[in-house]
Design a protein around this motif. Structure first.
Motif, PDB file in Angstrom:
ATOM      1  N   LEU A  46     -84.453 -54.048  18.760  1.00 45.01           N
ATOM      2  CA  LEU A  46     -85.531 -54.120  19.749  1.00 45.01           C
ATOM      3  C   LEU A  46     -85.383 -55.373  20.613  1.00 45.01           C
ATOM      4  N   ARG A  47     -85.050 -56.494  19.967  1.00 51.54           N
ATOM      5  CA  ARG A  47     -84.862 -57.746  20.690  1.00 51.54           C
ATOM      6  C   ARG A  47     -83.672 -57.651  21.650  1.00 51.54           C
ATOM      7  N   ALA A  48     -82.601 -57.010  21.225  1.00 51.54           N
ATOM      8  CA  ALA A  48     -81.418 -56.870  22.076  1.00 51.54           C
ATOM      9  C   ALA A  48     -81.748 -56.065  23.329  1.00 51.54           C
ATOM     10  N   VAL A  49     -82.519 -54.985  23.176  1.00 50.82           N
ATOM     11  CA  VAL A  49     -82.908 -54.171  24.332  1.00 50.82           C
ATOM     12  C   VAL A  49     -83.848 -54.965  25.240  1.00 50.82           C
ATOM     13  N   LEU A  50     -84.753 -55.743  24.636  1.00 52.01           N
ATOM     14  CA  LEU A  50     -85.673 -56.566  25.410  1.00 52.01           C
ATOM     15  C   LEU A  50     -84.898 -57.554  26.289  1.00 52.01           C
ATOM     16  N   LEU A  51     -83.889 -58.196  25.704  1.00 51.57           N
ATOM     17  CA  LEU A  51     -83.074 -59.139  26.473  1.00 51.57           C
ATOM     18  C   LEU A  51     -82.324 -58.435  27.601  1.00 51.57           C
ATOM     19  N   ASP A  52     -81.820 -57.236  27.320  1.00 54.07           N
ATOM     20  CA  ASP A  52     -81.133 -56.475  28.369  1.00 54.07           C
ATOM     21  C   ASP A  52     -82.071 -56.168  29.538  1.00 54.07           C
ATOM     22  N   GLN A  53     -83.308 -55.793  29.225  1.00 47.79           N
ATOM     23  CA  GLN A  53     -84.274 -55.481  30.273  1.00 47.79           C
ATOM     24  C   GLN A  53     -84.655 -56.730  31.072  1.00 47.79           C
TER      25      GLN A  53
END
Length: 269
Positions: free
Chosen positions: A123-130
């Motif tokens: 979830l954190r990885a996707v948040l950073l990507d966004q």
């Protein structure tokens, strides 16, 4: 900002803030993203003020002394990031756009900050990507430093509806409009009319968060009519103040800008 607290690690989590409360001046050694899932949030530093409703978040770089203020009952979502994680590549406070997906990611990530599962890491990885794709929103109300310009700005902060010209305001402060025009460019990075519009929009967002009717907001912020206010608001934020007022708590809510508070408030963040 006296009594500055040093909190090494930036908080990650959800913190409700009642209307009119806030968090005193502090700094941390990590970056932080602050987002109001409900209500309206301001962040103030020595460089000026930013306001962030539901379609905006505020990026606060590590080491920045800042304070928070809530307008309306506010759900403050906080995401702390180590210094090595700077998906925006920014070294100054900035308002960024928050689309529906990023909004839901921030809310989900801050609901269970102590959860260290693999799912949370993903979830954190996707948040950073966004975050890397978030557009910067130029809605800052900068602070002046020259005492002459500070005096003029203080008059308008006290009463955004004051419609006097720069020359008239300068006469009160004992300085020419030519000097003030130069100072606006040099210290605020914009013209005087642009700064006054930003200040008025910033004040309007605060009033809307406090359930003030649109017609009253227009009058208190200095617009000649409600239609003039609505037109400027729509061009700035992409929707009318009425839509902002109705959708403040929903995804895709309001616009973004920030104001200063001298009121003491609970510790945290």
């Amino acid at each position: 900002m006296p009594e500055i607290r040093h909190t090494p690690h930036a908080t990650t989590g959800l913190r409700p803030l009642p209307a009119g409360t806030g968090i005193d001046a502090h700094r941390h050694d990590e970056h932080q993203i602050v987002y109001a899932g409900r209500g309206m949030l301001s962040v103030t530093t020595e460089a000026g003020s930013w306001i962030a409703p539901a379609t905006r978040a505020i990026w606060i770089p590590a080491g920045t002394v800042h304070e928070h203020r809530a307008y309306g009952d506010t759900d403050l979502h906080l995401v702390g990031l180590p210094v090595r994680d700077n998906p925006l590549g920014l070294d100054r406070p900035t308002v960024i756009g928050v689309g529906p997906l990023l909004r839901e990611l921030i809310i989900a990530y801050t609901e269970r900050p102590a959860d260290l599962t693999a799912e949370r890491r993903r979830l954190r990885a996707v948040l950073l990507d966004q975050l890397r794709h978030s557009a910067e929103q130029p809605v800052h109300v900068p602070a002046a430093k020259d005492p002459r310009l500070v005096a003029v700005c203080a008059v308008l902060r006290e009463n955004p509806a004051d419609n006097r010209t720069l020359a008239q305001l300068g006469a009160v402060a004992g300085v020419s409009d030519r000097t003030l025009t130069r100072l606006c460019r040099a210290e605020l990075g914009m013209t005087f009319p642009q700064w006054r519009t930003q200040l008025r929009l910033h004040h309007a967002l605060r009033l809307l968060a406090e359930d003030t009717p649109v017609t009253v907001v227009a009058h208190r912020c200095g617009w000649a009519s409600s239609s003039a206010f609505i037109d400027v608001f729509r061009r700035s934020f992409g929707h009318t103040p009425g839509a902002h007022h109705r959708a403040d708590l929903a995804p895709g809510g309001a616009g973004g800008l920030v104001v200063r508070s001298n009121r003491r408030s609970p510790k945290g963040a």
